[in-house]
Motif scaffolding. Structure first.
Motif, PDB file in Angstrom:
ATOM      1  N   TRP A  75      -4.902   3.201  -5.925  1.00 47.03           N
ATOM      2  CA  TRP A  75      -4.913   4.304  -4.826  1.00 47.03           C
ATOM      3  C   TRP A  75      -4.665   5.409  -5.589  1.00 47.03           C
ATOM      4  O   TRP A  75      -4.178   4.968  -6.422  1.00 47.03           O
ATOM      5  CB  TRP A  75      -2.977   4.394  -3.875  1.00 47.03           C
ATOM      6  N   ILE A 117       0.733   4.055  -2.563  1.00 49.05           N
ATOM      7  CA  ILE A 117       0.560   5.954  -1.774  1.00 49.05           C
ATOM      8  C   ILE A 117       1.225   6.482  -2.707  1.00 49.05           C
ATOM      9  O   ILE A 117       1.285   7.159  -3.773  1.00 49.05           O
ATOM     10  CB  ILE A 117       0.087   5.848  -0.589  1.00 49.05           C
ATOM     11  N   GLY A 127      -8.232   5.079  -1.174  1.00 47.32           N
ATOM     12  CA  GLY A 127      -7.806   3.550  -1.252  1.00 47.32           C
ATOM     13  C   GLY A 127      -9.693   2.984  -2.484  1.00 47.32           C
ATOM     14  O   GLY A 127     -10.503   3.295  -2.129  1.00 47.32           O
ATOM     15  N   ILE A 149      -5.365  11.456  -0.147  1.00 38.41           N
ATOM     16  CA  ILE A 149      -5.954   9.922  -0.739  1.00 38.41           C
ATOM     17  C   ILE A 149      -6.867   9.437  -0.534  1.00 38.41           C
ATOM     18  O   ILE A 149      -7.851   9.984  -0.266  1.00 38.41           O
ATOM     19  CB  ILE A 149      -3.963   9.368  -0.605  1.00 38.41           C
ATOM     20  N   LEU A 168     -12.547   5.337  -6.905  1.00 42.46           N
ATOM     21  CA  LEU A 168     -11.287   5.918  -6.456  1.00 42.46           C
ATOM     22  C   LEU A 168     -12.143   7.231  -6.552  1.00 42.46           C
ATOM     23  O   LEU A 168     -11.407   8.325  -5.953  1.00 42.46           O
ATOM     24  CB  LEU A 168     -10.724   5.509  -6.859  1.00 42.46           C
ATOM     25  N   CYS A 216      -4.853  -3.692  -5.211  1.00 44.27           N
ATOM     26  CA  CYS A 216      -4.893  -3.170  -4.117  1.00 44.27           C
ATOM     27  C   CYS A 216      -5.166  -1.822  -5.747  1.00 44.27           C
ATOM     28  O   CYS A 216      -4.235  -1.734  -6.252  1.00 44.27           O
ATOM     29  CB  CYS A 216      -3.973  -2.275  -3.271  1.00 44.27           C
ATOM     30  N   ASP A 223       0.508  -1.127  -0.084  1.00 44.17           N
ATOM     31  CA  ASP A 223       0.327   0.383   0.177  1.00 44.17           C
ATOM     32  C   ASP A 223       0.822   0.984  -0.142  1.00 44.17           C
ATOM     33  O   ASP A 223       1.065   2.173  -0.528  1.00 44.17           O
ATOM     34  CB  ASP A 223      -0.714  -0.298   1.393  1.00 44.17           C
TER      35      ASP A 223
END
Length: 182
Positions: A97, A59, A111, A109, A168, A95, A55
């Motif tokens: 982001w 990010i 997710g 930000i 997102l 994932c 993550d």
């Protein structure tokens, strides 16, 4: 002067997208559909590994793309969207982001969706391959990352990459407008 001839000044928001990927560009445009905006896509490096493996790394890639887009494109908003994977005790999860950068505030930000990758795909990523080419090989298709994405393949078309990134983007735009209105 007639009140019907009064011209309103329309402010056009300049949104710079830190990617040339059509799925990401379409997601950004969908999330700003009610705005008068100019969209410019630029190829901004993520500054992280080709296959982000956490993550934190994903990010960082999204923020780097958003800030780079804002700076390079000289816009009002810079957008960075990054896909990655996260190792868990259950296996390797896909994932994604996103980051939204503006001159008004620190980058925002958010997710998105997560799901478990099949071990056949996960093993190849752990061995150093990148998800895009692995998915092309796995699905026997070309440019999966620019179309339905891994999410489209593994949800049997119920969710595609544009929809995943649009969700997102809606999280990012919602946070941005909330903070601006405060």
């Amino acid at each position: 002067m007639s009140p019907f001839n009064v011209e309103k000044e329309i402010t056009v928001m300049k949104i710079i997208i830190g990617s040339k990927n059509p799925a990401k560009i379409n997601a950004v445009k969908k999330s700003f559909s009610g705005q008068v905006a100019e969209f410019i896509s630029v190829d901004i490096p993520s500054g992280v590994n080709e296959q982000p493996f956490s993550d934190e790394e994903t990010i960082k890639g999204a923020i780097n793309r958003a800030v780079g887009a804002l700076t390079q494109g000289n816009g009002d908003i810079g957008i960075g969207l990054e896909g990655g994977v996260q190792e868990t005790s259950h296996g390797l999860l896909l994932c994604n982001w996103g980051a939204l950068a503006s001159n008004e505030m620190e980058p925002i930000i958010a997710g998105g969706a997560r799901f478990l990758l099949p071990e056949e795909v996960a093993a190849r990523l752990r061995a150093g391959e990148e998800l895009g080419p692995v998915m092309d090989d796995y699905a026997k298709r070309q440019n999966v990352r620019k179309h339905e994405g891994a999410v489209g393949i593994f949800t049997n078309g119920r969710i595609n990459r544009v929809e995943m990134f649009t969700h997102l983007m809606n999280l990012l735009v919602g946070q941005f407008t909330y903070q601006r209105e405060r």
